[in-house]
Design a protein around this motif. Sequence first.
Motif, PDB file in Angstrom:
ATOM      1  N   ILE A 172      -3.058 -11.784   1.906  1.00  0.00           N
ATOM      2  CA  ILE A 172      -2.742 -11.163   3.025  1.00  0.00           C
ATOM      3  C   ILE A 172      -3.921 -10.484   3.973  1.00  0.00           C
ATOM      4  O   ILE A 172      -5.044 -10.675   3.123  1.00  0.00           O
ATOM      5  CB  ILE A 172      -1.522 -10.190   3.101  1.00  0.00           C
ATOM      6  N   ALA A 173      -3.656 -10.208   5.179  1.00  0.00           N
ATOM      7  CA  ALA A 173      -4.671  -9.488   5.783  1.00  0.00           C
ATOM      8  C   ALA A 173      -4.326  -8.549   6.707  1.00  0.00           C
ATOM      9  O   ALA A 173      -3.100  -8.627   7.288  1.00  0.00           O
ATOM     10  CB  ALA A 173      -5.460 -10.367   6.522  1.00  0.00           C
ATOM     11  N   LEU A 174      -4.914  -7.248   6.795  1.00  0.00           N
ATOM     12  CA  LEU A 174      -3.997  -6.158   7.659  1.00  0.00           C
ATOM     13  C   LEU A 174      -5.095  -5.821   8.708  1.00  0.00           C
ATOM     14  O   LEU A 174      -6.220  -5.643   8.564  1.00  0.00           O
ATOM     15  CB  LEU A 174      -3.933  -5.064   6.453  1.00  0.00           C
TER      16      LEU A 174
ATOM     17  N   TYR B 211     -15.441  -9.605  -0.853  1.00  0.00           N
ATOM     18  CA  TYR B 211     -14.660  -8.941  -1.899  1.00  0.00           C
ATOM     19  C   TYR B 211     -14.103 -10.078  -2.887  1.00  0.00           C
ATOM     20  O   TYR B 211     -13.836  -9.536  -4.243  1.00  0.00           O
ATOM     21  CB  TYR B 211     -13.430  -7.989  -1.181  1.00  0.00           C
ATOM     22  N   ARG B 212     -13.639 -11.206  -2.254  1.00  0.00           N
ATOM     23  CA  ARG B 212     -13.354 -12.394  -3.054  1.00  0.00           C
ATOM     24  C   ARG B 212     -14.461 -13.200  -3.836  1.00  0.00           C
ATOM     25  O   ARG B 212     -14.330 -14.026  -4.382  1.00  0.00           O
ATOM     26  CB  ARG B 212     -12.586 -13.238  -2.102  1.00  0.00           C
TER      27      ARG B 212
ATOM     28  N   LEU C 258      -3.468  -6.813  -6.513  1.00  0.00           N
ATOM     29  CA  LEU C 258      -4.701  -7.270  -5.998  1.00  0.00           C
ATOM     30  C   LEU C 258      -4.699  -8.661  -5.355  1.00  0.00           C
ATOM     31  O   LEU C 258      -5.129  -9.011  -4.420  1.00  0.00           O
ATOM     32  CB  LEU C 258      -5.799  -6.999  -6.841  1.00  0.00           C
TER      33      LEU C 258
ATOM     34  N   ARG D 281      -2.553  -8.877  -2.308  1.00  0.00           N
ATOM     35  CA  ARG D 281      -3.327  -8.261  -1.005  1.00  0.00           C
ATOM     36  C   ARG D 281      -4.419  -9.231  -0.627  1.00  0.00           C
ATOM     37  O   ARG D 281      -4.855  -9.245   0.426  1.00  0.00           O
ATOM     38  CB  ARG D 281      -4.127  -6.936  -1.524  1.00  0.00           C
ATOM     39  N   ARG D 282      -4.834 -10.321  -1.709  1.00  0.00           N
ATOM     40  CA  ARG D 282      -5.719 -10.997  -1.406  1.00  0.00           C
ATOM     41  C   ARG D 282      -5.393 -12.394  -0.543  1.00  0.00           C
ATOM     42  O   ARG D 282      -5.982 -13.279  -0.262  1.00  0.00           O
ATOM     43  CB  ARG D 282      -6.739 -11.504  -2.468  1.00  0.00           C
TER      44      ARG D 282
ATOM     45  N   LEU E  91       0.975  -1.013   0.050  1.00  0.00           N
ATOM     46  CA  LEU E  91       0.098   0.052  -0.033  1.00  0.00           C
ATOM     47  C   LEU E  91       1.064   1.386  -0.036  1.00  0.00           C
ATOM     48  O   LEU E  91       0.494   2.249   0.097  1.00  0.00           O
ATOM     49  CB  LEU E  91      -0.827   0.037   1.179  1.00  0.00           C
TER      50      LEU E  91
END
Lengths: 225, 238
Positions: free
Chosen positions: B80-82, B104-105, B74, B77-78, B53
């Motif tokens: 991982i998790a923040l 989102y997925r 993208l 980022r899918r 990011l």
Amino acid sequence: MMELFNSLFSDPEVLEVTLLSLKVSGIATLISLVIGLPLGTLLALAKFPGRSFMLSIINTGMALPPVVVGLAVAMTLWRSGLLGDLRLIYTPAAIIIAQTIIAAPVVTGLTAAALQQLDPRLQLQLLGLGASTPQMVLTLWREARLPLLAALMAGFGSVISEVGASMMVGGNIKGQTRVLTTAIVLETNKGEFERAIILGALLLTITFLINYALTWIQQRGAKQR
Amino acid sequence: MTALLEIRDLTVCRDNRQVLEINALSVEKGEVLAIIGPNGTGKSSLLLTLARLLQPEKGDLRWDGMPLSALNPLDYRRRIALVLQEPLLLDASVFENIAIGLRYRGLPSDEIRERVNKWLARVGIESLSKRPGARLSGGEAQRVSLARAFVLNPELLLLDEPFSALDAPTRLRLLDDLKSILNETNTTTVLITHDLKEAARLASRVAVMLQGKIVQIGSPQEVFANPASADIAAFLGL
């Protein structure tokens, strides 16, 4: 007075004028939404050179005097004007164009303000949970749904009660371009005050309903916090 | 152990100022790596860089041996998790807040329901499922935030000071729960914190960060027993 009120409501012209007002201002507001929602979102979320300048232009646009818009649109649509060949002057389409120019900055500016009120870290959080950019924007719109609805209604409110531009580009032609505001001006000029008052009451009722809905939305938003 | 994420010669600038300069750092599969350091030392910038990011000026970042740049941002980022310091919950029910990443997925709703319910139970907030996100206590909200991340089965979990805004008893309870979840799921985790106790309790390795640089890496015991410099000792309060 009551008799006049009754006869007015059974008067097809009053109904026609009211419906045209709602239609013209409704369409102008919808077009403003199509322009203002993406543009306001871009101004609120994206960083690019000239962003502050564009925001100040939009903010100035929010206070555009309708007569100035009417003048510019009339000159453009006038037979000898830039778009004169389209023959739109003194048509409902001309009023829609002028009202869109008035409402679009209102919707754009309030959309940008609504999204800027959200925590900027929310964008990072949503992306960090796997949102694509369109998914992130949709989630932000959903988060700001109440102020966005307020933006839409403020846009409608700014044009339904506007008279200058409608008169200049519409021409107040009976059965074609006469809307509530221009009808009130005409009746007043003729000295038909009672008729003007009742048309005014009708317009006031519409604007009251809009503001009542706006207040209700804002109060609901405040209660949830 | 093999490295899930490897970083070499990373430089990150923010507002035309260099905030990070990391020669080498790796995150091993299954480990909890704590990045500790005082406030304003660039820890959060590192986490945002790891989440892609924040764009680095330069650096070689590898995911499972592959250059990170070869992965679509993208898609990455899918995986991982923040979790940020503030839970930043949406104006929606607790259930919907936890489900958002799965939506989102594009997962089917049956699977979403099943996974969300499992994590609602796992973090002990089943009874709050229908409650609006805005009407939760700080501890409850942070539980939702953790469930929202774990429900994604992330290959890498990035935690940015997730407990610093909580009172001490709530923080301790959450720390214990997080520790047992991490042990159970074996999730590779990078935890940013300035709280040494938190790092010692959760992490298998600790990296000390001062002024944008990693100055020492080791097990918590090693680092706390043998700080590599006077500056590190001063930060550790030794």
